[in-house]
Design a protein around this motif. Structure first.
Motif, PDB file in Angstrom:
ATOM      1  N   SER A  35      -1.934  -2.541   8.998  1.00  0.00           N
ATOM      2  CA  SER A  35      -3.128  -2.716   8.153  1.00  0.00           C
ATOM      3  C   SER A  35      -4.041  -3.751   8.794  1.00  0.00           C
ATOM      4  CB  SER A  35      -2.727  -3.160   6.748  1.00  0.00           C
ATOM      5  OG  SER A  35      -1.970  -4.342   6.817  1.00  0.00           O
ATOM      6  N   ALA A  91       0.827  -1.224   0.000  1.00  0.00           N
ATOM      7  CA  ALA A  91       0.000   0.000   0.000  1.00  0.00           C
ATOM      8  C   ALA A  91       0.861   1.273   0.000  1.00  0.00           C
ATOM      9  CB  ALA A  91      -0.995  -0.021   1.153  1.00  0.00           C
ATOM     10  N   TYR A 138     -10.178   0.056   5.942  1.00  0.00           N
ATOM     11  CA  TYR A 138      -9.691   0.095   4.552  1.00  0.00           C
ATOM     12  C   TYR A 138      -8.468   1.011   4.419  1.00  0.00           C
ATOM     13  CZ  TYR A 138     -13.954  -2.246   2.969  1.00  0.00           C
ATOM     14  OH  TYR A 138     -14.960  -3.160   2.763  1.00  0.00           O
ATOM     15  N   THR A 178      -6.260   6.996   1.903  1.00  0.00           N
ATOM     16  CA  THR A 178      -5.719   5.644   1.695  1.00  0.00           C
ATOM     17  C   THR A 178      -4.602   5.354   2.695  1.00  0.00           C
ATOM     18  OG1 THR A 178      -6.138   5.963  -0.659  1.00  0.00           O
ATOM     19  CG2 THR A 178      -4.840   4.045  -0.045  1.00  0.00           C
ATOM     20  N   SER A 225     -10.923  -6.114   1.058  1.00  0.00           N
ATOM     21  CA  SER A 225     -10.372  -5.982  -0.291  1.00  0.00           C
ATOM     22  C   SER A 225     -11.277  -6.683  -1.298  1.00  0.00           C
ATOM     23  CB  SER A 225      -8.963  -6.583  -0.369  1.00  0.00           C
ATOM     24  OG  SER A 225      -8.007  -5.583  -0.100  1.00  0.00           O
ATOM     25  N   ILE A 278      -8.704  -4.676   4.925  1.00  0.00           N
ATOM     26  CA  ILE A 278      -7.932  -4.383   3.704  1.00  0.00           C
ATOM     27  C   ILE A 278      -7.047  -5.583   3.317  1.00  0.00           C
ATOM     28  CG2 ILE A 278      -5.989  -3.222   4.854  1.00  0.00           C
ATOM     29  CD1 ILE A 278      -7.582  -2.294   1.444  1.00  0.00           C
TER      30      ILE A 278
END
Ligand SMILES: NC(=O)C1=CN([C@@H]2O[C@H](COP(=O)(O)OP(=O)(O)OC[C@H]3O[C@@H](n4cnc5c(N)ncnc54)[C@H](OP(=O)(O)O)[C@@H]3O)[C@@H](O)[C@H]2O)C=CC1
Ligand SMILES: N[C@@H](CC(=O)OP(=O)(O)O)C(=O)O
Length: 365
Positions: A341, A163, A320, A298, A351, A346
């Motif tokens: 995370s 990410a 997320y 994000t 996801s 996620i």
């Protein structure tokens, strides 16, 4: 948008399956209709089959659904099927579903390394879904029935790793070396049987079978470009990027933490401030597409010296969002940072749901 799309879940009673139930129960675009698990659970109402372990209550809309066996004949009405199946069984079952023309988004590892199967972290490489678009266009042009397909979700630790790498590579060019040491939550090991309390209490287990190889390999697929004809991914080589992972299980319920060090190929490397700004400014494509579950932020860049922490930070942007803290220079490579995370959002079921929302936005389901 027309009526809701019909959704099914395979492995609905497991750690990932339960997360799918929570995320789909009140979803604006998907209606959860069919649930599958092993023959031990088939024929029972979901509420009786599942050993519910989530802190949120079991959604009412799922309690009375009678669990089916994992055979495509029971899932024919589904527009999309999410799989949280035990990898020992996912291979054969998902293949049978795909051959029956069903669209599957899978958490299992079985098909991740197939050349024509997209391996997706939806906040990182949704453009790899072009492989599916290409498959559907080709079948249509040849006058064939709409084919089934499998899309794989990455390994949960890999999702957290790539990410922050994506915006950095986009802005500053290739990363040619990185190391990561993980501290992984027990929910990552599943619920049947799960990690015994006697093993993990007051302890750390410095081994998660197959995990290091998955992280080192999957990173090279997720960060790679597509072929010109959009039929496969052109894997990065070990000369292009060296990835070294060490994986540990720790006594945390949800949320994988990773201590990452990395080096850019291009000189001079960016400054710490440039890295932070790049991560803060990153907006994933799923958010630009208006997908319901896409994180507004994000990557959350945390400045406090003792963050991120799993209990405090795993639910940012409803699980997320990915948190990154302690960004600083590294005396061996260029930078080091700590990434957190949510492994079943996620890193897994979330996801899957976000991938389905992208497919819907692109008219691929
Ligand atoms: N947990 C995580 O953070 C992540 C997990 N994954 C992957 O997702 C998948 C699911 O993992 P997880 O939820 O942790 O696993 P669990 O062990 O918690 O759940 C496994 C599920 O598979 C079902 N199942 C077992 N045997 C069969 C069978 N013979 N036929 C049909 N269904 C069967 C179980 O049903 P029953 O209850 O009836 O036995 C259960 O629903 C795995 O492939 C895992 O590697 C991927 C990323 C992250
Ligand atoms: N192995 C991961 C979860 C998992 O099942 O990963 P994979 O889908 O890559 O097998 C963990 O223990 O946290």
């Amino acid at each position: 948008m027309a009526g809701k799309k019909i959704a099914g879940v395979l492995g609905a009673t497991g750690s990932v399956g339960q997360r799918f139930i929570l995320l789909l129960a009140d979803h604006p675009h998907f209606e959860l209709k069919v649930l599958g698990a092993s023959s031990r659970s088939a024929g029972k109402k979901y509420v009786d089959a599942v050993n519910w372990k989530q802190t949120d209550l079991l959604p009412e809309s799922a309690t009375d659904i009678v669990v089916s066996e994992c055979k495509s004949e029971y899932f024919k009405e589904c527009d999309i099927v999410f799989s949280g199946l035990d990898a020992d069984y996912a291979g054969a079952i998902e293949k049978e579903f795909m051959e029956a023309g069903i669209a599957i988004v899978s958490n299992a590892k079985n098909y991740r390394r197939e050349q024509d199967v997209p391996l997706i972290v939806p906040v990182v490489n949704p453009e790899h879904l072009d492989i599916v678009a290409q498959k559907l266009e080709t079948a249509k042009a040849q006058g064939k029935l709409r084919p089934g397909f499998i899309i794989c979700i990455s390994n949960c630790s890999t999702a957290g790793l790539v990410a922050p790498l994506k915006p950095l590579v986009e802005k500053f060019g290739p990363i040619d070396a990185l190391t990561t040491t993980t501290l992984q939550a027990i929910s990552g090991a599943g619920f049947s049987p799960g990690v015994p309390g006697i093993d993990i209490l007051d302890n750390i287990i410095p081994y998660i079978g197959g995990e290091e190889d998955k992280m080192e390999w999957e990173t090279k697929k997720i960060l790679a470009p597509l072929s010109e004809d959009r039929t496969h991914v052109k894997l990065l080589t070990s000369e292009e990027i060296k990835v070294s992972a060490q994986c540990n299980r720790v006594a945390v319920s949800d949320g994988h933490t990773e201590c990452i060090s990395l080096r850019f190929k291009n000189r001079p490397a960016p400054s710490v401030e440039q890295v932070k700004t790049c991560l803060k400014e990153y907006v994933c494509d799923a958010y630009k597409l208006g997908c319901h579950s896409a994180p507004k932020q994000t990557i959350h860049v945390l400045e406090q010296p003792d963050r991120p922490q799993p209990r405090l930070d795993r639910n940012r942007d409803s699980g997320y969002g990915v948190s990154v803290g302690r960004i600083r220079e590294d005396p061996l490579l260029d930078f080091k940072m700590v990434v957190l995370s949510h492994n079943t959002i996620i890193g897994a079921a979330g996801s899957g749901v976000l991938i389905a929302e992208i497919l819907l936005a692109r008219n691929l389901i």
